[in-house]
Design a protein around this motif. Sequence first.
Motif, PDB file in Angstrom:
ATOM      1  N   SER A 134     -23.780 -26.446 -27.857  1.00  0.00           N
ATOM      2  CA  SER A 134     -23.569 -26.223 -26.429  1.00  0.00           C
ATOM      3  C   SER A 134     -24.793 -25.575 -25.799  1.00  0.00           C
ATOM      4  N   ALA A 135     -25.344 -24.578 -26.477  1.00  0.00           N
ATOM      5  CA  ALA A 135     -26.518 -23.890 -25.948  1.00  0.00           C
ATOM      6  C   ALA A 135     -27.710 -24.827 -25.856  1.00  0.00           C
ATOM      7  N   ALA A 136     -27.892 -25.686 -26.858  1.00  0.00           N
ATOM      8  CA  ALA A 136     -29.004 -26.631 -26.836  1.00  0.00           C
ATOM      9  C   ALA A 136     -28.854 -27.631 -25.694  1.00  0.00           C
ATOM     10  N   LEU A 137     -27.644 -28.084 -25.444  1.00  0.00           N
ATOM     11  CA  LEU A 137     -27.412 -29.017 -24.339  1.00  0.00           C
ATOM     12  C   LEU A 137     -27.681 -28.367 -22.994  1.00  0.00           C
ATOM     13  N   ALA A 138     -27.537 -27.039 -22.935  1.00  0.00           N
ATOM     14  CA  ALA A 138     -27.795 -26.307 -21.699  1.00  0.00           C
ATOM     15  C   ALA A 138     -29.272 -25.984 -21.520  1.00  0.00           C
ATOM     16  N   GLY A 139     -30.105 -26.444 -22.454  1.00  0.00           N
ATOM     17  CA  GLY A 139     -31.536 -26.228 -22.328  1.00  0.00           C
ATOM     18  C   GLY A 139     -32.110 -25.285 -23.343  1.00  0.00           C
ATOM     19  N   GLY A 140     -31.318 -24.866 -24.313  1.00  0.00           N
ATOM     20  CA  GLY A 140     -31.806 -23.974 -25.346  1.00  0.00           C
ATOM     21  C   GLY A 140     -32.578 -24.714 -26.414  1.00  0.00           C
ATOM     22  N   PRO A 141     -32.945 -24.005 -27.479  1.00  0.00           N
ATOM     23  CA  PRO A 141     -33.701 -24.643 -28.564  1.00  0.00           C
ATOM     24  C   PRO A 141     -32.918 -25.804 -29.158  1.00  0.00           C
ATOM     25  N   PRO A 142     -33.594 -26.887 -29.498  1.00  0.00           N
ATOM     26  CA  PRO A 142     -32.880 -28.023 -30.097  1.00  0.00           C
ATOM     27  C   PRO A 142     -32.287 -27.634 -31.437  1.00  0.00           C
ATOM     28  N   PRO A 143     -31.169 -28.223 -31.798  1.00  0.00           N
ATOM     29  CA  PRO A 143     -30.515 -27.865 -33.058  1.00  0.00           C
ATOM     30  C   PRO A 143     -31.337 -28.320 -34.259  1.00  0.00           C
ATOM     31  N   THR A 144     -31.198 -27.594 -35.349  1.00  0.00           N
ATOM     32  CA  THR A 144     -31.885 -27.947 -36.593  1.00  0.00           C
ATOM     33  C   THR A 144     -30.867 -28.088 -37.707  1.00  0.00           C
ATOM     34  N   ASP A 145     -31.294 -28.670 -38.802  1.00  0.00           N
ATOM     35  CA  ASP A 145     -30.461 -28.805 -40.004  1.00  0.00           C
ATOM     36  C   ASP A 145     -29.151 -29.534 -39.736  1.00  0.00           C
ATOM     37  N   LEU A 146     -29.200 -30.575 -38.939  1.00  0.00           N
ATOM     38  CA  LEU A 146     -28.004 -31.363 -38.693  1.00  0.00           C
ATOM     39  C   LEU A 146     -27.844 -32.431 -39.766  1.00  0.00           C
ATOM     40  N   SER A 147     -26.605 -32.651 -40.168  1.00  0.00           N
ATOM     41  CA  SER A 147     -26.320 -33.756 -41.077  1.00  0.00           C
ATOM     42  C   SER A 147     -26.469 -35.069 -40.315  1.00  0.00           C
ATOM     43  N   ALA A 148     -26.378 -36.191 -41.008  1.00  0.00           N
ATOM     44  CA  ALA A 148     -26.561 -37.483 -40.360  1.00  0.00           C
ATOM     45  C   ALA A 148     -25.520 -37.716 -39.272  1.00  0.00           C
ATOM     46  N   ASP A 149     -24.248 -37.388 -39.555  1.00  0.00           N
ATOM     47  CA  ASP A 149     -23.218 -37.622 -38.536  1.00  0.00           C
ATOM     48  C   ASP A 149     -23.338 -36.628 -37.389  1.00  0.00           C
ATOM     49  N   GLU A 150     -23.824 -35.409 -37.671  1.00  0.00           N
ATOM     50  CA  GLU A 150     -24.047 -34.427 -36.602  1.00  0.00           C
ATOM     51  C   GLU A 150     -25.214 -34.837 -35.714  1.00  0.00           C
ATOM     52  N   LYS A 151     -26.255 -35.406 -36.309  1.00  0.00           N
ATOM     53  CA  LYS A 151     -27.394 -35.885 -35.525  1.00  0.00           C
ATOM     54  C   LYS A 151     -26.956 -37.052 -34.627  1.00  0.00           C
ATOM     55  N   TYR A 152     -26.093 -37.921 -35.143  1.00  0.00           N
ATOM     56  CA  TYR A 152     -25.565 -39.027 -34.347  1.00  0.00           C
ATOM     57  C   TYR A 152     -24.796 -38.494 -33.145  1.00  0.00           C
ATOM     58  N   ALA A 153     -23.959 -37.488 -33.381  1.00  0.00           N
ATOM     59  CA  ALA A 153     -23.189 -36.886 -32.292  1.00  0.00           C
ATOM     60  C   ALA A 153     -24.110 -36.197 -31.291  1.00  0.00           C
ATOM     61  N   TRP A 154     -25.130 -35.492 -31.795  1.00  0.00           N
ATOM     62  CA  TRP A 154     -26.076 -34.828 -30.906  1.00  0.00           C
ATOM     63  C   TRP A 154     -26.779 -35.831 -30.001  1.00  0.00           C
ATOM     64  N   ASP A 155     -27.241 -36.944 -30.573  1.00  0.00           N
ATOM     65  CA  ASP A 155     -27.923 -37.954 -29.776  1.00  0.00           C
ATOM     66  C   ASP A 155     -27.002 -38.521 -28.700  1.00  0.00           C
ATOM     67  N   GLN A 156     -25.730 -38.732 -29.045  1.00  0.00           N
ATOM     68  CA  GLN A 156     -24.765 -39.228 -28.059  1.00  0.00           C
ATOM     69  C   GLN A 156     -24.602 -38.230 -26.915  1.00  0.00           C
ATOM     70  N   LEU A 157     -24.447 -36.971 -27.257  1.00  0.00           N
ATOM     71  CA  LEU A 157     -24.235 -35.937 -26.246  1.00  0.00           C
ATOM     72  C   LEU A 157     -25.466 -35.732 -25.385  1.00  0.00           C
TER      73      LEU A 157
END
Length: 430
Positions: free
Chosen positions: A251-274
């Motif tokens: 949520s913080a990253a979507l609001a302009g914070g630091p991009p998330p790190t250490d995401l699994s493959a399915d988490e990275k897919y969800a992040w890209d969608q969001l």
Amino acid sequence: MSFLTTSTAMLLASSAAVLAVSLIPTPLVAQPATAGAATEDAAIRPFTFRVSDEELADLKRRIKATKWPSRELVVDDTQGVRLATMQKLADYWASQYDWRKVEARLAALPQFVTNIDGVDIHFIHVKAKEPNALPVIITHGWPGSIIEQLKVIDPLTNPTAHGGTAADAFDIVIPSIPGYGFSGKPTELGWDPQHIARVWAVLMDRLGYKKYVAQGGDWGDAISEQMALQKPAGLLGIHTNMPGTLPDNISAALAGGPPPTDLSADEKYAWDQLDFFYKHRVGYAQEMGNRPQTLYALEDSPIGLAAWMLDHDAASQKLIGRVFDGQSEGLTRDDILDNVTLYWLTNTGVSSARLFWESKLAFFAPKGVTIPVAVSAFPDEIYTAPRRWTEKAFPNLIYYNRLGKGGHFAAWEQPELFTQEIRAAFKSLR
């Protein structure tokens, strides 16, 4: 087709301030239910709806009189719903589409109205033949309606005819959200998801159900999760195909914070969608969350209404574009126009949008639900909730499955898969 916002700007999805996308008894004709009864009438009344020939003729006249904009200046849909798509839709809508077919389909179903908190609540109520069927209340979203769930009614209530067993049977209650379809339009403020959740509990009690489950996606998820938080007597658990599971760092990253790190493959897919959704697709939710009354065009122009409804998440818009190019992908041209025409004939373009203004929820953020929850994660949803986020958001997660196909309108697009998911999701709660 969906929604996520909350009032004045889309609410905070976390402390980091992220956007919160985060019967009428007549023999033949009944107008949509009206709101504002001075004294609540607890009676359950049969409902039917048949629009006049004059209204259908007016609809076609307006479609044919559309004043079209110039063509988009790109070769994709990055500037919005493409002109060619809308012109194909308009041609079919005005010359071939038959509303009477969906009217007949609806008339064949048991439909009712009951007044709760001064607003008439419309609902479909289909009982299974099996005496031990599990009752489920299924809630649509925006820009959906009861049309979304029509394909799953018989598979869920009559499972032995659709690859299931008698033990898989459900009694189904499908209400129209206040301000949507055939339900009344609230005439007072306060009809947010929390209020609607309380009304749904009253409805299930009024129908005599002492044990039941709830299901929803989009606003249906928001309302079902609020039911789970309120824990009305009898609610055994919920199933959602668009859960609120975003961790604080996302949520913080979507609001302009630091991009998330250490995401699994399915988490990275969800992040890209969001990330894509918040940057490119959330405009409709922002407008309805802040200025729903401004959308007069939705009730004056059928094509304006249709384009607004189609301009939702990217996957749904691409799917619908292909449908009007002659490719069937789970939805047909009639499916899409049944839903849009329902909004047009009930004049609910603006009243449905007000739910975005009323809601103060961070749409995708966990809410603290502790009762049993089942989740189906479809790949073309606004975001596909990863298992790890889901397990953290719902400590009493009883079922999780990641599907290989399907999107935001799961029951509508993939009724067979959706039926299988509902059966599996609630198996342990019977």
